[in-house]
Scaffold this active site. Structure first.
Site, PDB file in Angstrom:
ATOM      1  N   HIS A 134      -7.089  -5.842  -1.297  1.00 63.35           N
ATOM      2  CA  HIS A 134      -6.006  -5.032  -0.738  1.00 63.35           C
ATOM      3  C   HIS A 134      -5.527  -5.579   0.601  1.00 63.35           C
ATOM      4  O   HIS A 134      -4.381  -5.353   0.994  1.00 63.35           O
ATOM      5  CB  HIS A 134      -6.486  -3.591  -0.562  1.00 63.35           C
ATOM      6  CG  HIS A 134      -5.384  -2.599  -0.348  1.00 63.35           C
ATOM      7  ND1 HIS A 134      -4.426  -2.326  -1.304  1.00 63.35           N
ATOM      8  CD2 HIS A 134      -5.060  -1.814   0.714  1.00 63.35           C
ATOM      9  CE1 HIS A 134      -3.575  -1.422  -0.850  1.00 63.35           C
ATOM     10  NE2 HIS A 134      -3.940  -1.100   0.371  1.00 63.35           N
TER      11      HIS A 134
ATOM     12  N   SER B 180       0.845  -1.194   0.000  1.00 61.13           N
ATOM     13  CA  SER B 180       0.000   0.000   0.000  1.00 61.13           C
ATOM     14  C   SER B 180       0.884   1.249   0.000  1.00 61.13           C
ATOM     15  O   SER B 180       1.711   1.398  -0.900  1.00 61.13           O
ATOM     16  CB  SER B 180      -0.976  -0.029   1.175  1.00 61.13           C
ATOM     17  OG  SER B 180      -1.994   0.942   1.016  1.00 61.13           O
TER      18      SER B 180
ATOM     19  N   ASP C 254      -8.271  -6.013  -5.944  1.00 63.54           N
ATOM     20  CA  ASP C 254      -8.062  -4.884  -5.029  1.00 63.54           C
ATOM     21  C   ASP C 254      -9.016  -3.747  -5.401  1.00 63.54           C
ATOM     22  O   ASP C 254      -8.938  -3.184  -6.487  1.00 63.54           O
ATOM     23  CB  ASP C 254      -6.609  -4.410  -5.136  1.00 63.54           C
ATOM     24  CG  ASP C 254      -6.200  -3.484  -3.996  1.00 63.54           C
ATOM     25  OD1 ASP C 254      -7.072  -2.748  -3.499  1.00 63.54           O
ATOM     26  OD2 ASP C 254      -5.015  -3.492  -3.628  1.00 63.54           O
TER      27      ASP C 254
END
Length: 317
Positions: A285, A178, A253
């Site tokens: 994610h 991320s 995601d």
């Protein structure tokens, strides 16, 4: 680390520490103004039956450098003074809304120690923009999400190496997911003098592709400050790649869209820059909670050992 919940006359207090796994929770009877009830019952402890990790942390927590950057340094349990130098793995989150350098054992600390046990000195740093240092600290990343955060990772690395000569600055990798995936990719694109390999999981490579209200908090409106979005994106940096880069992204995601990794990979290919891509079918994610998580760590380890140690990894399962 302390947390609590108070309702009616009941207060639940939980503490976590860095030197002990799990948590310690007690229940207290309090008056309406939050004071211990006179002649009330003694606090009751809630026993924890959570499975204890097999890893024992070997971690030093220090604030380093002029900016007093908060760091955890994880070393292998088996490493002794006078042994050969260790390759370094920088393992931050490094961005807004999350701290990793905390006085508690978490899944993050255990993963960092696991990488250390495989032969790395693992450095975790909370730099510019991270919570816990006040509004001025958090606002240092306004208009540029990458520059100040990357500068602090480099500064912490060199300050830690001055304290620990066992760190080999000629073999430095970085990994992240991320925000820290973005930071990892930026590290090899913009600071190849310092970082020699990177694993970038679910990186945000084009700031226009993220939730507008969140990014506008740091970068302003895109039509008013286009330069902020360009400065904090990575696509224009693709021709600079000179270090090994592994991109990983869940194809499902719905937070950081896979288009980010696909666009960066396309830009790298167009620039003639070799790199590796691991598309993760069905993954979102969030980190998986099954054996896939261990396999992902093993894949990252193999890549890092191949490029920083110079030999194929023996990946523990």
């Amino acid at each position: 680390m302390h947390s609590g919940a108070f309702s009616g006359s009941t207060f639940v207090h939980t503490t976590r520490t860095l030197d002990q796994p799990g948590s310690h929770t007690t229940v207290h009877r309090l008056t309406e103004d939050g004071r211990p009830e006179p002649n009330g019952p003694a606090p009751v402890e809630i026993s924890s039956h959570v499975q204890r990790p097999l890893l024992q942390l070997r971690v030093e927590s220090v604030a380093v450098g002029p900016r007093e950057l908060r760091t955890h340094l994880f070393l292998p349990s088996w490493h002794k003074a006078g042994d050969a130098q260790l390759p370094v793995l920088v393992d931050p989150y490094g961005g807004p809304a999350m701290q990793k350098v905390m006085a508690e054992q978490t899944s993050h600390t255990l993963v960092s120690q696991w990488f250390a046990e495989q032969g790395f000195a693992v450095l975790v740093t909370d730099g510019a923009g991270t919570p816990g240092r006040g509004p001025r600290w958090e606002k240092e990343i306004y208009g540029d999400l990458i520059g100040p955060t990357l500068d602090d990772q480099v500064a912490a690395l060199h300050a830690t190496a001055e304290r620990h000569p066992e760190l080999d600055l000629d073999r430095v990798g970085i990994r992240g997911w991320s925000f820290s995936g973005t930071l990892a990719a930026a590290a090899v694109l913009r600071r190849p003098d310092t970082f020699h390999a990177a694993v970038a999981g679910a990186p945000l490579t084009d700031q226009h592709l993220y939730d507008a209200c969140w990014k506008e908090r740091f970068l302003g409106l895109p039509d008013q400050y286009p330069e902020h979005y360009e400065l904090s994106s990575l696509l224009a940096d693709a021709p600079k790649l000179s270090r090994p880069l592994l991109l990983m992204h869940g194809l499902s995601d719905d937070n950081v869209f896979v288009a980010n990794t696909l666009q960066l990979s396309s830009a790298l290919l167009a620039a003639g820059k070799p790199h590796e891509v691991a598309p993760l079918s069905g993954m979102t994610h969030a980190a998986p909670t099954n054996d896939t998580f261990a396999r992902l760590l093993g894949h990252q380890l193999e890549f890092l050992q191949r490029h920083l140690v110079g030999r194929p990894a023996t990946v523990p399962c």
